[in-house]
Structures are given as C-alpha cells and as structure tokens.
Scaffold this active site. Structure first.
Site, PDB file in Angstrom:
ATOM      1  N   LYS A  47       0.815  -1.189   0.000  1.00 54.98           N
ATOM      2  CA  LYS A  47       0.000   0.000   0.000  1.00 54.98           C
ATOM      3  C   LYS A  47       0.860   1.255   0.000  1.00 54.98           C
ATOM      4  O   LYS A  47       0.394   2.364  -0.192  1.00 54.98           O
ATOM      5  CB  LYS A  47      -0.867   0.027   1.266  1.00 54.98           C
ATOM      6  CG  LYS A  47      -1.809  -1.136   1.405  1.00 54.98           C
ATOM      7  CD  LYS A  47      -2.509  -1.062   2.786  1.00 54.98           C
ATOM      8  CE  LYS A  47      -3.232  -2.330   3.081  1.00 54.98           C
ATOM      9  NZ  LYS A  47      -3.711  -2.370   4.506  1.00 54.98           N
ATOM     10  N   GLY A  48       2.164   1.060   0.231  1.00 59.76           N
ATOM     11  CA  GLY A  48       3.043   2.197   0.480  1.00 59.76           C
ATOM     12  C   GLY A  48       3.166   3.194  -0.665  1.00 59.76           C
ATOM     13  O   GLY A  48       3.439   4.365  -0.442  1.00 59.76           O
ATOM     14  N   ASP A 104       7.538   2.703  -3.151  1.00 61.97           N
ATOM     15  CA  ASP A 104       7.694   3.724  -2.116  1.00 61.97           C
ATOM     16  C   ASP A 104       9.154   3.849  -1.676  1.00 61.97           C
ATOM     17  O   ASP A 104       9.737   4.923  -1.709  1.00 61.97           O
ATOM     18  CB  ASP A 104       6.784   3.436  -0.914  1.00 61.97           C
ATOM     19  CG  ASP A 104       6.914   1.999  -0.390  1.00 61.97           C
ATOM     20  OD1 ASP A 104       7.727   1.200  -0.930  1.00 61.97           O
ATOM     21  OD2 ASP A 104       6.200   1.665   0.568  1.00 61.97           O
ATOM     22  N   ASP A 107      14.897  -0.731   0.315  1.00 58.66           N
ATOM     23  CA  ASP A 107      15.767  -0.933   1.478  1.00 58.66           C
ATOM     24  C   ASP A 107      16.746  -2.047   1.148  1.00 58.66           C
ATOM     25  O   ASP A 107      17.824  -1.795   0.604  1.00 58.66           O
ATOM     26  CB  ASP A 107      14.900  -1.253   2.694  1.00 58.66           C
ATOM     27  CG  ASP A 107      15.706  -1.348   3.974  1.00 58.66           C
ATOM     28  OD1 ASP A 107      16.925  -1.132   3.919  1.00 58.66           O
ATOM     29  OD2 ASP A 107      15.124  -1.640   5.031  1.00 58.66           O
ATOM     30  N   LYS A 135      17.248   3.623   0.764  1.00 58.73           N
ATOM     31  CA  LYS A 135      18.108   3.538   1.948  1.00 58.73           C
ATOM     32  C   LYS A 135      19.496   3.047   1.552  1.00 58.73           C
ATOM     33  O   LYS A 135      19.670   2.462   0.483  1.00 58.73           O
ATOM     34  CB  LYS A 135      17.470   2.557   2.938  1.00 58.73           C
ATOM     35  CG  LYS A 135      16.163   3.060   3.510  1.00 58.73           C
ATOM     36  CD  LYS A 135      16.110   2.758   4.977  1.00 58.73           C
ATOM     37  CE  LYS A 135      14.735   2.862   5.500  1.00 58.73           C
ATOM     38  NZ  LYS A 135      14.465   1.858   6.538  1.00 58.73           N
ATOM     39  N   PHE A 156      14.132   3.938  10.247  1.00 55.85           N
ATOM     40  CA  PHE A 156      12.780   3.526   9.879  1.00 55.85           C
ATOM     41  C   PHE A 156      11.892   4.760   9.748  1.00 55.85           C
ATOM     42  O   PHE A 156      11.729   5.520  10.684  1.00 55.85           O
ATOM     43  CB  PHE A 156      12.200   2.563  10.910  1.00 55.85           C
ATOM     44  CG  PHE A 156      10.914   1.942  10.445  1.00 55.85           C
ATOM     45  CD1 PHE A 156      10.929   0.898   9.538  1.00 55.85           C
ATOM     46  CD2 PHE A 156       9.692   2.428  10.884  1.00 55.85           C
ATOM     47  CE1 PHE A 156       9.744   0.334   9.076  1.00 55.85           C
ATOM     48  CE2 PHE A 156       8.499   1.865  10.420  1.00 55.85           C
ATOM     49  CZ  PHE A 156       8.523   0.817   9.523  1.00 55.85           C
ATOM     50  N   VAL A 157      11.332   4.936   8.540  1.00 51.22           N
ATOM     51  CA  VAL A 157      10.537   6.143   8.281  1.00 51.22           C
ATOM     52  C   VAL A 157       9.067   5.807   8.050  1.00 51.22           C
ATOM     53  O   VAL A 157       8.722   4.689   7.663  1.00 51.22           O
ATOM     54  CB  VAL A 157      11.083   6.929   7.068  1.00 51.22           C
ATOM     55  CG1 VAL A 157      12.462   7.481   7.356  1.00 51.22           C
ATOM     56  CG2 VAL A 157      11.098   6.067   5.803  1.00 51.22           C
ATOM     57  N   ARG A 169       0.301   6.489   7.534  1.00 50.21           N
ATOM     58  CA  ARG A 169       0.355   6.560   6.062  1.00 50.21           C
ATOM     59  C   ARG A 169      -0.092   7.923   5.541  1.00 50.21           C
ATOM     60  O   ARG A 169       0.345   8.362   4.483  1.00 50.21           O
ATOM     61  CB  ARG A 169      -0.546   5.491   5.429  1.00 50.21           C
ATOM     62  CG  ARG A 169      -0.044   4.063   5.586  1.00 50.21           C
ATOM     63  CD  ARG A 169      -0.805   3.151   4.616  1.00 50.21           C
ATOM     64  NE  ARG A 169      -0.692   1.744   4.971  1.00 50.21           N
ATOM     65  CZ  ARG A 169       0.308   0.940   4.593  1.00 50.21           C
ATOM     66  NH1 ARG A 169       1.294   1.419   3.885  1.00 50.21           N
ATOM     67  NH2 ARG A 169       0.317  -0.329   4.944  1.00 50.21           N
TER      68      ARG A 169
HETATM   69  P1  5GP Z   1      13.139  -4.242   0.809  1.00 48.13           P
HETATM   70  O1  5GP Z   1      12.656  -5.516   0.204  1.00 48.13           O
HETATM   71  O2  5GP Z   1      13.771  -3.318  -0.191  1.00 48.13           O
HETATM   72  O3  5GP Z   1      14.020  -4.474   2.001  1.00 48.13           O
HETATM   73  O4  5GP Z   1      11.883  -3.537   1.450  1.00 48.13           O
HETATM   74  C1  5GP Z   1      10.969  -2.833   0.679  1.00 48.13           C
HETATM   75  C2  5GP Z   1       9.665  -2.659   1.404  1.00 48.13           C
HETATM   76  O5  5GP Z   1       9.841  -2.673   2.831  1.00 48.13           O
HETATM   77  C3  5GP Z   1       9.068  -1.312   1.078  1.00 48.13           C
HETATM   78  O6  5GP Z   1       8.208  -1.387  -0.028  1.00 48.13           O
HETATM   79  C4  5GP Z   1       8.356  -0.950   2.358  1.00 48.13           C
HETATM   80  O7  5GP Z   1       7.049  -1.473   2.326  1.00 48.13           O
HETATM   81  C5  5GP Z   1       9.140  -1.639   3.442  1.00 48.13           C
HETATM   82  N1  5GP Z   1      10.103  -0.722   4.088  1.00 48.13           N
HETATM   83  C6  5GP Z   1      11.452  -0.660   3.942  1.00 48.13           C
HETATM   84  N2  5GP Z   1      11.986   0.314   4.692  1.00 48.13           N
HETATM   85  C7  5GP Z   1      10.954   0.905   5.328  1.00 48.13           C
HETATM   86  C8  5GP Z   1      10.853   2.012   6.239  1.00 48.13           C
HETATM   87  O8  5GP Z   1      11.821   2.688   6.630  1.00 48.13           O
HETATM   88  N3  5GP Z   1       9.611   2.336   6.661  1.00 48.13           N
HETATM   89  C9  5GP Z   1       8.492   1.648   6.275  1.00 48.13           C
HETATM   90  N4  5GP Z   1       7.321   2.062   6.766  1.00 48.13           N
HETATM   91  N5  5GP Z   1       8.546   0.604   5.425  1.00 48.13           N
HETATM   92  C10 5GP Z   1       9.759   0.251   4.945  1.00 48.13           C
END
Ligand code: 5GP
Length: 183
Positions: A47-48, A104, A107, A135, A156-157, A169
């Site tokens: 949903k982000g 969104d 990470d 990130k 963490f944001v 959100r």
């Molecule tokens: P990744 O697979 O790149 O580690 O994570 C991606 C997903 O993790 C993003 O689409 C998001 O939903 C969630 N995510 C990663 N970092 C953050 C953060 O700092 N805050 C929040 N709310 N969600 C995050």
C-alpha cells in the site's frame, strides 16, 4: 495529516511536503521524456506507493494506465523478512508492454528485485523502476532503479504512504518514527 499532530511520536522530518512535490514534478518530467511516444503501464506496489503513484501519475503528461500489486516482505515489524509473497496480483496482462514499477522505498532491494524479475518473466518489453526513497543498503544489491526521489539514512521512516502497523500513512511528509513507538 500534518506531522505536527504526531510530533511526540516522530524524531525528525526527513522530507517535507514541499520537497516531495518539487521532486515528483522533476521525476514526472524525466519519465515523460523517457517514454515519449510509448504506451506505459504504471505498476504500483500496495500500500506504500499509493500517495506517490497518485501524485506522480497526475504530474506526468503522457498517457498511462495504472495497476497494482500487493506483495509482502515486511511483517508488522521494522526488519525485512526476505520473504516475498504475492498478496494481490495485477489485473493487467504485461505481455508486450512497457512497465514502470512505482515503489515507495528500496531498502534491502529484495522486494524490487523479485518483482522486476517476475514482471520480466511474464513477457513485459521493458521493466523499469521509480522509487521515491532509497536507503543505504539498496546500494549493495543489484537492483536497477532508474529514478530515485531521495536518498535516506538507515532509519525507519513513516508517512506519505509508509506505515508502522498501518498507522502514519496519511502524513504529508516523510519522517523518522521515534523508536519508543516500536521498542
Ligand atoms: P526491501 O525488500 O527493499 O528491504 O523492502 C521494501 C519494502 O519494505 C518497502 O516497499 C516498504 O514497504 C518496506 N520498508 C522498507 N523500509 C521501510 C521504512 O523505513 N519504513 C516503512 N514504513 N517501510 C519500509
């Protein structure tokens, strides 16, 4: 919602509403130019990416179609599980189409890398990515994100679509959640 309403739960604002608006306009112009004369399917990651998709697609001036996928990589915590699961698949068929994944935040990049491969395997002509936020960890993995809004520190944001336990959100800016909220 303005971040001042939850000031006690926020450590600091990293990206303001004005900064987001200005950057989204720049990204929209670059993406318009890159896909001039082509048909583009925007694939938002629920949903982000809802807020980002709404603003980016309206700022773009080429015709686009919009579809959504929901995948899970994070549970209710703040650390990536590394597990990607489709919770909601696309309605559209991507075969023969140009696809731009609208994400969104990147990470670990696990979600994105999996998603890009998945859509490529379904026969999309091209699969590119625009992410509003990135990130530091993302630099270590081999994910090709063509367009990035902002680079963030490793915190963490929440806000502008990003949640913690489905909260925050609707914040208009991107802010660091106070660790006291989740520890
Ligand atoms: P990744 O697979 O790149 O580690 O994570 C991606 C997903 O993790 C993003 O689409 C998001 O939903 C969630 N995510 C990663 N970092 C953050 C953060 O700092 N805050 C929040 N709310 N969600 C995050």
């Amino acid at each position: 919602m303005d971040v001042s309403k939850v000031a006690d739960q926020i450590t600091k604002v990293l990206v303001t509403e004005e900064q987001i608006k200005a950057r989204v306009a720049e990204l929209a112009a670059e993406i318009d130019a890159a896909y001039a004369g082509k048909e583009l399917l925007l694939v938002g990651v629920l949903k982000g990416a809802v807020m980002f998709m709404a603003d980016l697609s309206r700022a773009m001036q080429i015709p686009t179609q919009v579809d959504w996928m929901a995948v899970s990589s994070y549970g209710s915590g703040t650390v990536s599980s590394g597990v990607v699961r489709i919770l909601k698949d696309l309605d559209a068929d991507v075969l023969g189409r140009h696809v731009l994944i609208v994400e969104d935040i990147v990470d670990s990049g696990l979600t994105l890398s999996w998603l890009a491969h998945n859509l490529t395997n379904r026969g999309a002509v091209s699969v590119k990515v625009v992410a509003l936020l990135r990130k530091p960890e993302a630099a270590k993995v081999d994910v090709n994100v063509e367009w990035i809004g902002f680079d963030l520190p490793n915190e963490f944001v929440v806000g502008y679509g990003l949640d913690y336990n489905e909260n925050y959100r609707s914040l208009t800016s991107v802010a660091v959640l106070s660790p006291k909220v989740y520890s």
